[in-house]
Design an enzyme around this catalytic site. Structure first.
Site, PDB file in Angstrom:
ATOM      1  CG  ASP A 116     -14.767  49.748 -84.580  1.00 16.47           C
ATOM      2  OD1 ASP A 116     -14.072  50.547 -83.914  1.00 16.47           O
ATOM      3  OD2 ASP A 116     -15.429  48.835 -84.071  1.00 16.47           O
TER       4      ASP A 116
ATOM      5  CD  GLU B  29     -15.453  45.179 -83.282  1.00 19.23           C
ATOM      6  OE1 GLU B  29     -15.290  44.322 -82.401  1.00 19.23           O
ATOM      7  OE2 GLU B  29     -16.424  45.950 -83.302  1.00 19.23           O
ATOM      8  CG  ASN B  30     -16.942  46.069 -87.038  1.00 19.81           C
ATOM      9  OD1 ASN B  30     -16.596  47.089 -86.445  1.00 19.81           O
ATOM     10  ND2 ASN B  30     -17.636  45.118 -86.458  1.00 19.81           N
TER      11      ASN B  30
ATOM     12  CG  HIS C 292     -13.934  47.314 -79.037  1.00 18.90           C
ATOM     13  ND1 HIS C 292     -13.787  47.932 -80.253  1.00 18.90           N
ATOM     14  CD2 HIS C 292     -15.038  46.554 -79.137  1.00 18.90           C
ATOM     15  CE1 HIS C 292     -14.745  47.547 -81.059  1.00 18.90           C
ATOM     16  NE2 HIS C 292     -15.535  46.708 -80.408  1.00 18.90           N
TER      17      HIS C 292
ATOM     18  CG  HIS D 106     -18.019  41.989 -83.893  1.00 24.95           C
ATOM     19  ND1 HIS D 106     -19.096  41.168 -83.623  1.00 24.95           N
ATOM     20  CD2 HIS D 106     -18.504  43.252 -83.886  1.00 24.95           C
ATOM     21  CE1 HIS D 106     -20.190  41.909 -83.453  1.00 24.95           C
ATOM     22  NE2 HIS D 106     -19.856  43.169 -83.593  1.00 24.95           N
TER      23      HIS D 106
END
Ligand SMILES: [Fe+2]
Ligand SMILES: [Fe+2]
Length: 261
Positions: free
Chosen positions: A8, A39-40, A148, A68
């Site tokens: 990530d 996702e971040n 994930h 996310h």
């Protein structure tokens, strides 16, 4: 074939550190394909077109995500038109975008699948049934799954379930690299979590003070990224696959630390 998979990527600092670190990693390891979990990547968490495009422009070939993935509504139409930026395969079928991508290198086609776990996470479709259905329809020999998920046991269980049917199951989401990289008995490379790309002296990528306050008091806290002067780290893994069989022949975790240029 060789895959470089990066965990990530957290915030603008993590994106910047990836951009400045990846060229040397490509020179050193010569991967055929680079995969990173985005996702971040957006400032404020989630993924935005600007953060995903920044990673793609930095040399990432395929972006996976997780819980996310759909946090930023501005990304929905972007997922639809950017097939190499994935949301979890086992989201509801009405979700924008796709959960897998065929990286069509003529020598080494690779299917990349983004899949999400269910333990300690928001409800999502059964990852076993979902990935089984997809694998039945794929004729790509080399397959990488970004699983994930929060719980190490859930990650191990899925990896053993898929052992011999996919080339690698690599965990993301905890942002902490685990010391269990291995090749399972039937030839699937596996590790519970590859780690992250973000600030080094942090709690999963954010300044420790606010997570401490939140956990100590139970009150909400606004998370902040480390300063541009802070030390950063990129955790990743190199996976070698025999393209004739699709089985893994090597898995080597790595970490690079430094400051933003
Ligand atoms: Fe994450
Ligand atoms: Fe996550």
């Amino acid at each position: 074939m060789r895959i470089l998979m990066i965990g990530d990527v957290v915030g603008p600092g993590g994106c910047q550190f990836l951009r400045q670190t990846l060229p040397a990693l490509k020179t050193e390891y010569a991967p055929d394909v680079v995969v990173a979990n985005g996702e971040n990547s957006a400032s404020g968490n989630g993924l935005l077109p600007v953060s995903a495009d920044f990673l793609l422009d930095s040399g990432v070939d395929v972006i996976t995500t997780g819980n996310h993935a759909l946090k930023r509504i501005q990304s929905y139409e972007y997922y639809d038109r950017t097939p190499r930026v994935l949301r979890p395969l086992n989201l509801h079928r009405s979700a924008p975008g796709q959960g897998f991508y065929i990286h069509d290198d003529p020598r080494h086609p690779l299917a990349v699948i983004s899949l999400q776990g269910r333990a300690f996470m928001d409800p999502i479709d059964n990852p076993y049934d979902t990935v089984d259905a997809l694998l039945d329809s794929l004729d790509t020999r080399c397959v990488l799954i970004d699983f994930h998920a929060e719980a190490t046991a859930e990650k191990q269980a899925l990896a053993y379930y898929l052992d011999g049917r996919v080339s690698a199951v690599i965990g993301t989401h905890t942002h902490v690299q685990t010391a269990d990289a291995r090749i399972l008995p039937q030839g699937t490379a596996f590790m519970c979590d590859v780690g992250m790309c973000g600030g080094y002296d942090t709690v999963i990528g954010v300044d420790p003070q606010n997570p401490i306050a939140k956990l100590r008091t139970g009150l909400p806290a606004r998370f902040e990224y480390p300063s541009d002067q802070a030390e950063y780290a990129l955790w990743a893994v190199v996976i070698d696959i025999d393209p004739q069989t699709g089985k893994a022949v090597g898995i080597s975790p790595l970490c690079r630390r430094g400051r933003l240029a």
